[in-house]
Each structure stands twice: as structure tokens, then as C-alpha cells.
Design a protein around this motif. Sequence first.
Motif, PDB file in Angstrom:
ATOM      1  N   ARG A 218      48.841  27.553  38.473  1.00  0.00           N
ATOM      2  CA  ARG A 218      49.092  28.892  39.019  1.00  0.00           C
ATOM      3  C   ARG A 218      50.317  28.785  39.914  1.00  0.00           C
ATOM      4  N   LEU A 220      52.972  30.452  42.545  1.00  0.00           N
ATOM      5  CA  LEU A 220      53.075  31.506  43.547  1.00  0.00           C
ATOM      6  C   LEU A 220      54.490  31.593  44.091  1.00  0.00           C
ATOM      7  N   LYS A 221      55.028  32.813  44.056  1.00  0.00           N
ATOM      8  CA  LYS A 221      56.304  33.083  44.726  1.00  0.00           C
ATOM      9  C   LYS A 221      55.995  33.384  46.192  1.00  0.00           C
ATOM     10  N   ASN A 225      51.668  38.367  42.865  1.00  0.00           N
ATOM     11  CA  ASN A 225      50.448  37.763  42.329  1.00  0.00           C
ATOM     12  C   ASN A 225      50.740  36.385  41.722  1.00  0.00           C
ATOM     13  N   PRO A 226      49.695  35.558  41.594  1.00  0.00           N
ATOM     14  CA  PRO A 226      49.877  34.251  40.939  1.00  0.00           C
ATOM     15  C   PRO A 226      50.344  34.417  39.493  1.00  0.00           C
ATOM     16  N   LEU A 313      45.392  31.295  47.383  1.00  0.00           N
ATOM     17  CA  LEU A 313      45.454  32.636  46.805  1.00  0.00           C
ATOM     18  C   LEU A 313      45.198  32.577  45.308  1.00  0.00           C
ATOM     19  N   GLU A 315      44.090  35.460  41.849  1.00  0.00           N
ATOM     20  CA  GLU A 315      44.442  36.812  41.412  1.00  0.00           C
ATOM     21  C   GLU A 315      43.698  37.891  42.184  1.00  0.00           C
TER      22      GLU A 315
END
Length: 350
Positions: A218, A220-221, A225-226, A313, A315
Motif C-alpha cells: 500500500r 501512501l502519498k 487514499n492508499p 492508514l 482505505e
Amino acid sequence: MRQFFLSTLIFAACAGGLVMTKAHAADEPAKDAKKPAEAPTKGEKKPAETAAKDEKNPAEESRVKTDANGNTVIAVDDETQKRIGLKVEPLTATELTPEVKGYGSVVDPSPLTVAINDLATAEAAYNASSKELERLKTLKEQGNASDRVLQAAEAAAVRDQLLIQSAKDRLTLAWGKAIAEQKDLPEFVKLLTSLDSALVRINLAGGENLDSNPTSARILKLSGNPIEAQFLSIATTVDPQTQGQGFIFIVKNNEARLRPGEAVTGYLKVAGEPIKGMVIPREAIVRSEGKGWAYVQTGETVFTRREVPLDHLIEKGWFVTEGFAPNDRLVVAAAQALLSEERKGLIKAD
């Protein structure tokens, strides 16, 4: 006789002065009693006012307090709950595939483009030189080509074949076998350069290694969202800063518009027993004091604010393994309004 009269006159004058002095002293208390009390100066509070202010309302004092675990607790009556639209839902237990956290960035495909163009150029040169060699072989059989010309053609074909192998080796060493052996390398690179897909490298901390390759990750920025990414290969080099093991992932559908050089966080999914915990929805999170918090209803009109670690984190929200329990009545609507009520309660208590 005259002397006697003068003495009598002096005695009478002294007696009269004594009587007047006593009379004046007796009048002073009466005047003070009739004199009205002086008004307080500006900024000075009356005794009654001071006493009234110092006497705090017990209900306000107890509205916000701290429990034995150091969590803030606020009492909110039913009327206020309805007014702010407060809503609670029970937490449910969930399981998450084991993950390992790492950091990295979106890979710049420009060097890969150069490497693939070098390979394509070498292949084109070999294609031409090999055909020229075949043509000269035919002419030689017919007696229309010299040995010297044929040998030169053979050398050119061998050189171009070696250039192909060299280009492939450089490509594999720099980008890994999984990329070098793509069925359609030009199309693969085209999708990367158009940002329709993206390559992401995630590095683990120095000294941390995985027993097996991750299945996916997954990504993440800094916001959003992931993003799901598929495992492609192990990085061929070690990160020079962290000295950690690196992994290459591909985001085939780059709807998030990941761009080269963009910093990301990656959660690598690995084999192992599922992790048990709860998911705190995004709408339940409030931020204060530089941390994340969520409210749990611990009584009919009592709500406890608990810290939510913001380091996992997914979704649907933030995954936590402690601090909360299944069936906790979590505030999922008006959490921010509840925080405002808490602050108002603190102000009134002061």
C-alpha cells in the motif's frame, strides 16, 4: 481685689475651652456614622461581587475532567448531543495482513528509457549486419564476394550481437530481471513516461530484511487514499543513505498521478499471521495538540477522548491495535463539535 478678679477670669476661660473640646470630640463619631461609604475605585471589585465570582458552579467544574488513565472526559447532556448531531457506532474487530513499513519514492523512468533505447539500437544494428552477412554468404557461394568482405561482415554481425548482450546486461543490472524481461519493453516504458503507470521503490530501515518477497504494497502519498501496488522485483542496489533493502513495485493504474521523485510511504504485505485490531474511521478523528484523537461514549452523557496513533492508514481509516476495544461506542459524527464543547467547558471551569 483686682488680682483676684483677673485670676477668676482666666480660670473661667480655661474651663470653657475644655468643655468645647469634649463636645467636638463627641460629635465626630456621629458624623462618621452619617457619612456614606466610599464608592470603590475603577477596577476595584465590591466584596459581594468577588465572593460571587469566586463561588464556582459545581456542575461546570465537573463537566471536563481527567480519568485514571490521563484521558480527558467530558459530560454532555442529551439536549446538547441532539443539537450538535452527535452519533455513535460500536467498533468491530478486524484483521489485517502483516505489513512492514518502509519509505521511498516514485522512480524516474528516464534512465530506463535510455537503457531500452540503447538495447533497441543494438538490436537494429545486429538485424542489419546479420542480413548483410547472409547476403554476402550467398554471393560468396556464387563466387561474387571475396573472403575479406565476408570476414568483415561476420565481424560486424558478431560485434552487433555483443552490443545487444551488453545492453541487456546493463538493463538487468540496473533495473532487475523482472523489468528487463518484460514482453513488450517499449510499451512498458511508454506507460511509465505518460504517467499512466508508475514504478515505486520502497526501502526498509538499515539492517531490516524480509525472509520472503512481499506480495504487494500500500503506497501512501503525503495526502490522499492508499494506492495498491504489485510487487515487481527486489531492487538491484542498496539505498546509499539508509543502507536498507529495496523493493520495486508497479502501480498499473496511476489514477493518483504519482510523479517521479515524489516521496511516499509504503506498507509491504508479507506472509504471517493476521494482525488483530480495529479501524477508526476518518470522520471519527479530531486533531489537537499535534495528535489524533477519537471520542468513546463511556456513559449516557459521558465521553472519553482517547489518542489514535496516526501511523497505519488504510482505505477506511486508521488501523489500531491498542487503546480501543471491540464494541466501544465510538463517536462517528460531530466529533469536532464535541471537542469544541470540551474546550468551552474548560473555559467556564476557569
